[in-house]
Enzyme design. Structure first.
Site, PDB file in Angstrom:
ATOM      1  N   LYS A 121      30.856 -10.765  37.733  1.00 16.20           N
ATOM      2  CA  LYS A 121      30.158  -9.539  38.098  1.00 16.20           C
ATOM      3  C   LYS A 121      28.724  -9.646  37.571  1.00 16.20           C
ATOM      4  O   LYS A 121      28.495 -10.134  36.460  1.00 16.20           O
ATOM      5  CB  LYS A 121      30.867  -8.351  37.434  1.00 16.20           C
ATOM      6  CG  LYS A 121      30.391  -7.034  37.955  1.00 16.20           C
ATOM      7  CD  LYS A 121      31.246  -5.916  37.377  1.00 16.20           C
ATOM      8  CE  LYS A 121      30.639  -4.618  37.482  1.00 16.20           C
ATOM      9  NZ  LYS A 121      29.934  -3.798  37.965  1.00 16.20           N
ATOM     10  N   HIS A 180      20.552  -5.372  45.624  1.00 18.77           N
ATOM     11  CA  HIS A 180      19.658  -4.429  46.304  1.00 18.77           C
ATOM     12  C   HIS A 180      19.046  -5.090  47.538  1.00 18.77           C
ATOM     13  O   HIS A 180      18.896  -4.482  48.590  1.00 18.77           O
ATOM     14  CB  HIS A 180      18.524  -3.971  45.382  1.00 18.77           C
ATOM     15  CG  HIS A 180      18.992  -3.413  44.073  1.00 18.77           C
ATOM     16  ND1 HIS A 180      18.668  -3.972  42.863  1.00 18.77           N
ATOM     17  CD2 HIS A 180      19.794  -2.360  43.793  1.00 18.77           C
ATOM     18  CE1 HIS A 180      19.235  -3.276  41.885  1.00 18.77           C
ATOM     19  NE2 HIS A 180      19.924  -2.294  42.425  1.00 18.77           N
ATOM     20  N   CYS A 208      26.672   6.912  34.404  1.00 19.46           N
ATOM     21  CA  CYS A 208      26.944   7.251  35.812  1.00 19.46           C
ATOM     22  C   CYS A 208      26.307   8.582  36.169  1.00 19.46           C
ATOM     23  O   CYS A 208      26.132   8.887  37.344  1.00 19.46           O
ATOM     24  CB  CYS A 208      28.443   7.407  36.067  1.00 19.46           C
ATOM     25  SG  CYS A 208      29.384   5.911  35.914  1.00 19.46           S
ATOM     26  N   CYS A 212      30.125  10.658  31.892  1.00 17.70           N
ATOM     27  CA  CYS A 212      29.531   9.360  31.553  1.00 17.70           C
ATOM     28  C   CYS A 212      28.029   9.477  31.741  1.00 17.70           C
ATOM     29  O   CYS A 212      27.551   9.772  32.845  1.00 17.70           O
ATOM     30  CB  CYS A 212      30.082   8.232  32.427  1.00 17.70           C
ATOM     31  SG  CYS A 212      29.126   6.709  32.246  1.00 17.70           S
ATOM     32  N   LYS A 246      23.632  -7.180  33.206  1.00 17.85           N
ATOM     33  CA  LYS A 246      22.534  -7.481  32.304  1.00 17.85           C
ATOM     34  C   LYS A 246      23.024  -8.289  31.113  1.00 17.85           C
ATOM     35  O   LYS A 246      22.404  -9.266  30.722  1.00 17.85           O
ATOM     36  CB  LYS A 246      21.918  -6.177  31.807  1.00 17.85           C
ATOM     37  CG  LYS A 246      20.559  -5.961  32.402  1.00 17.85           C
ATOM     38  CD  LYS A 246      19.701  -5.107  31.515  1.00 17.85           C
ATOM     39  CE  LYS A 246      18.299  -5.083  32.101  1.00 17.85           C
ATOM     40  NZ  LYS A 246      17.762  -3.754  32.143  1.00 17.85           N
ATOM     41  N   HIS A 300      17.570  -6.632  42.160  1.00 15.08           N
ATOM     42  CA  HIS A 300      18.243  -7.939  42.174  1.00 15.08           C
ATOM     43  C   HIS A 300      18.819  -8.213  43.565  1.00 15.08           C
ATOM     44  O   HIS A 300      18.585  -7.457  44.507  1.00 15.08           O
ATOM     45  CB  HIS A 300      19.309  -8.022  41.086  1.00 15.08           C
ATOM     46  CG  HIS A 300      20.355  -6.946  41.168  1.00 15.08           C
ATOM     47  ND1 HIS A 300      21.217  -6.814  42.216  1.00 15.08           N
ATOM     48  CD2 HIS A 300      20.662  -5.934  40.306  1.00 15.08           C
ATOM     49  CE1 HIS A 300      22.022  -5.792  42.017  1.00 15.08           C
ATOM     50  NE2 HIS A 300      21.696  -5.219  40.863  1.00 15.08           N
ATOM     51  N   CYS A 346      34.643   5.093  30.569  1.00 16.21           N
ATOM     52  CA  CYS A 346      34.189   5.153  31.960  1.00 16.21           C
ATOM     53  C   CYS A 346      34.653   3.902  32.711  1.00 16.21           C
ATOM     54  O   CYS A 346      34.500   2.789  32.204  1.00 16.21           O
ATOM     55  CB  CYS A 346      32.670   5.233  31.961  1.00 16.21           C
ATOM     56  SG  CYS A 346      31.940   4.725  33.509  1.00 16.21           S
TER      57      CYS A 346
HETATM   58  O1  ME8 Z   1      23.550   3.856  43.469  1.00 20.59           O
HETATM   59  N1  ME8 Z   1      26.418  -6.377  45.627  1.00 20.59           N
HETATM   60  O2  ME8 Z   1      21.361   3.169  43.205  1.00 20.59           O
HETATM   61  P1  ME8 Z   1      21.524   1.672  42.666  1.00 20.59           P
HETATM   62  C1  ME8 Z   1      26.037  -5.739  46.735  1.00 20.59           C
HETATM   63  N2  ME8 Z   1      20.522   5.606  43.326  1.00 20.59           N
HETATM   64  N3  ME8 Z   1      25.234  -4.664  46.745  1.00 20.59           N
HETATM   65  C2  ME8 Z   1      24.786  -4.219  45.572  1.00 20.59           C
HETATM   66  C3  ME8 Z   1      25.139  -4.834  44.350  1.00 20.59           C
HETATM   67  C4  ME8 Z   1      25.999  -5.976  44.412  1.00 20.59           C
HETATM   68  N4  ME8 Z   1      26.392  -6.634  43.332  1.00 20.59           N
HETATM   69  N5  ME8 Z   1      24.534  -4.153  43.367  1.00 20.59           N
HETATM   70  C5  ME8 Z   1      23.816  -3.156  43.946  1.00 20.59           C
HETATM   71  C6  ME8 Z   1      22.348   4.075  43.434  1.00 20.59           C
HETATM   72  N6  ME8 Z   1      23.968  -3.193  45.285  1.00 20.59           N
HETATM   73  C7  ME8 Z   1      21.838   5.450  43.807  1.00 20.59           C
HETATM   74  C8  ME8 Z   1      21.909   5.613  45.314  1.00 20.59           C
HETATM   75  S1  ME8 Z   1      21.533   6.967  47.565  1.00 20.59           S
HETATM   76  C9  ME8 Z   1      21.258   8.574  47.995  1.00 20.59           C
HETATM   77  C10 ME8 Z   1      21.469   6.938  45.822  1.00 20.59           C
HETATM   78  C11 ME8 Z   1      23.312  -2.305  46.255  1.00 20.59           C
HETATM   79  O3  ME8 Z   1      20.168   1.240  42.254  1.00 20.59           O
HETATM   80  C12 ME8 Z   1      24.296  -1.509  47.094  1.00 20.59           C
HETATM   81  O4  ME8 Z   1      23.672  -1.076  48.258  1.00 20.59           O
HETATM   82  O5  ME8 Z   1      22.627   1.581  41.691  1.00 20.59           O
HETATM   83  C13 ME8 Z   1      24.529  -0.304  46.225  1.00 20.59           C
HETATM   84  O6  ME8 Z   1      25.047   0.794  46.922  1.00 20.59           O
HETATM   85  C14 ME8 Z   1      23.133  -0.042  45.736  1.00 20.59           C
HETATM   86  O7  ME8 Z   1      22.563  -1.338  45.537  1.00 20.59           O
HETATM   87  C15 ME8 Z   1      23.139   0.765  44.434  1.00 20.59           C
HETATM   88  O8  ME8 Z   1      21.852   0.861  43.974  1.00 20.59           O
END
Ligand code: ME8
Length: 492
Positions: A305, A22, A130, A127, A308, A19, A145
């Protein structure tokens, strides 16, 4: 051997579609990578996907697929989105790549032999979403959590621990000696006080999670997803070859040319993993530490926020298909100071598109080209003098300093100050009238505008690569043409 500029994004979980959040991190990394390439640096930009763990296995099962089938399908979604958003990465790491798995196992064994990893028993509140344990103090009322607001489970398991507790002082010393490591500063204080409060050893294996990397010397255990995931930053760039692993024998990447990372870009919610656990693991393994860990803020959608259940996930393509890729890239980095939180709304997107892109930049380009069409050419090799030259030089310095500091909004602000300044310059000097009385002066103004726009094209290039190419094309020396507006205004 010149060291490359190495920038990374988090590797994204494959349990849901990508989304706008990312896309935000990945676009920011792409902007930085393009900027550094334009500065003549050799860049390595890494992104990828985080594919192990109970959550992924659950999503796969819900879809009636094996975890492998599921991750293969989901990884393609991320790659396709990055292509659509014009992201030019140099490496894409999947944690299910056997070469990555081998490095994770190897690092684990190295720490085990050194005594930084040891076997014990863990009981705690966990959790499942998480994939992390929580202390009582961190939980919401009802043992929920803090992230998922669902009750945690009491787990007891035999586990291997990483001796994180032994690294507190070294981490604090490292932060002190490397004041840029925790970025932005406003978010760094939380990390320092967390470490000062005392670190506990970290459980780094699971016996209940089957979809994970098995411990080489004790395959009944799989390695904790975060330990697995963080290692991506070194497994993806040739560490396996350096460690002599045969799976990496044909690896073309020279680890020492890429590592240490110049910046790990991440969202604020995973700052602790990157700023506490990761450097401690690297210290334990005797590997150099990254220069910077930059935690940006979070986007909400129309004040809510993203979730889903609320159904307010924004697929970046909903925006790009209507309004173009470059305007979205520009908007995300201009709207909110990098590091702070922000709110995404279609309304603010449209406003900014019309004001900054259609009115300021688009109009300046078409006004300038219309004037040039009257004189019939765009000359080559013009260099401005005096006040205008000074202004361009000041803008350039402000732009570069802010790009280097990852303060993208301020870099763009500098460029836009010149862009709107040039529009004002046209309004005030009225070159079309001046050309009748003082043609020389009118000509100089036109040349200055063209020069300023050529510079602006360079500055916007990391943010809006296609727009910049189009600008450069229209501003090429030689005969000039009639063009459609660069950014047709969004009505309604
Ligand atoms: O945490 N606003 O992966 P993830 C801004 N796999 N950035 C956002 C966001 C939002 N609302 N939502 C997601 C993980 N992001 C682990 C990481 S690294 C070794 C492992 C972005 O799929 C932001 O960069 O949950 C966040 O840190 C990342 O997506 C989390 O992606």
């Amino acid at each position: 051997m010149a060291k490359k500029y190495y920038i990374t994004t988090p590797i994204y979980y494959l349990n849901a579609d990508p989304h706008i959040g990312h896309a935000y991190t990945t676009i920011a990394a792409d902007v930085m990578a393009r900027y550094k390439r334009a500065c003549g640096e050799d860049v390595f930009f890494l992104t990828g996907t985080d594919e192990h763990g109970a959550n992924i296995a659950k999503s796969a099962a819900n879809a009636g697929l094996t975890p492998r089938e599921w991750t293969d399908k989901m990884a393609v979604k991320f790659k396709t989105l990055w292509e659509a958003l014009n992201i030019k990465y140099d490496g894409f790491i999947r944690t299910t790549d056997p070469r990555h798995e081998r490095v994770v196992q190897e690092i684990f064994e190295i720490l085990l032999k050194k005594g930084d990893i040891y076997k014990g028993t863990y009981s705690g509140k966990y959790c499942m979403s998480c994939e992390a344990y929580f202390d009582d103090g961190e939980l919401l009322p009802g043992d929920c959590c803090p992230v998922h607001k669902r009750p945690v489970e009491l787990l007891e398991e035999e586990t291997y621990f990483f001796k994180l507790s032994a690294y507190g002082d070294r981490l604090l010393k490292f932060y002190e000696q490397n004041p840029d490591f925790l970025s932005p500063k406003s978010r760094g204080a939380e990390i320092t006080s967390f470490v000062k409060a005392g670190l506990r050893d970290l459980s780094v294996t699971r016996t209940k999670v089957k979809w994970g990397v098995p411990v080489l010397s004790d395959p009944g255990h799989t390695i904790y997803v975060w330990f697995d995931a963080l290692v991506n930053y070194i497994s993806a760039i040739g560490l396996g070859e350096k460690l002599g692993l045969k799976e990496y024998a044909d690896d073309k990447i020279n680890f020492d040319e890429v590592w240490p990372a110049d910046v790990h870009l991440i969202g604020k919610e995973i700052f602790r993993f990157h700023a506490v656990i990761w450097p401690a693991v690297l210290m334990a393994a005797g590997i150099a530490l990254p220069a910077k860990c930059f935690a940006h803020g979070w986007w909400t959608i129309e004040g809510e926020k993203m979730s889903k259940s609320l159904g307010n996930f924004i697929d970046p393509r909903d925006i790009t298909q209507k309004y173009g890729v470059d305007p979205l890239r520009y908007f995300l980095l201009k709207e909110v100071p990098f590091g702070g939180d922000g709110d995404f709304s279609i309304d603010s997107f449209k406003k900014r598109f019309n004001a900054d892109l259609a009115n300021d930049l688009g109009n300046l380009l078409s006004r300038t080209l219309n004037m040039a069409a009257k004189t019939g050419d765009i000359p080559a090799d013009y260099k401005p003098q005096g006040a205008f030259a000074d202004k361009v030089a000041q803008t350039e310095a402000r732009y570069s300093a802010n790009m280097d500091a990852l303060t993208f909004d301020k870099a763009l602000e500098a460029a836009w100050a010149l862009i709107s300044g040039m529009n004002k310059y046209i309004d005030e000097s009225k070159p079309w009238i001046l050309s009748k009385t003082e043609p020389e002066k009118a000509r100089t103004i036109l040349l200055e505008l063209i020069y300023g726009l050529q510079k602006a094209a360079v500055w916007v290039q990391p943010f809006m690569p296609s727009v910049a190419a189009e600008m450069q094309n229209r501003l090429k020396p030689g005969p000039i043409g009639k063009y459609a507006p660069l950014f047709p205004r969004i009505e309604g």
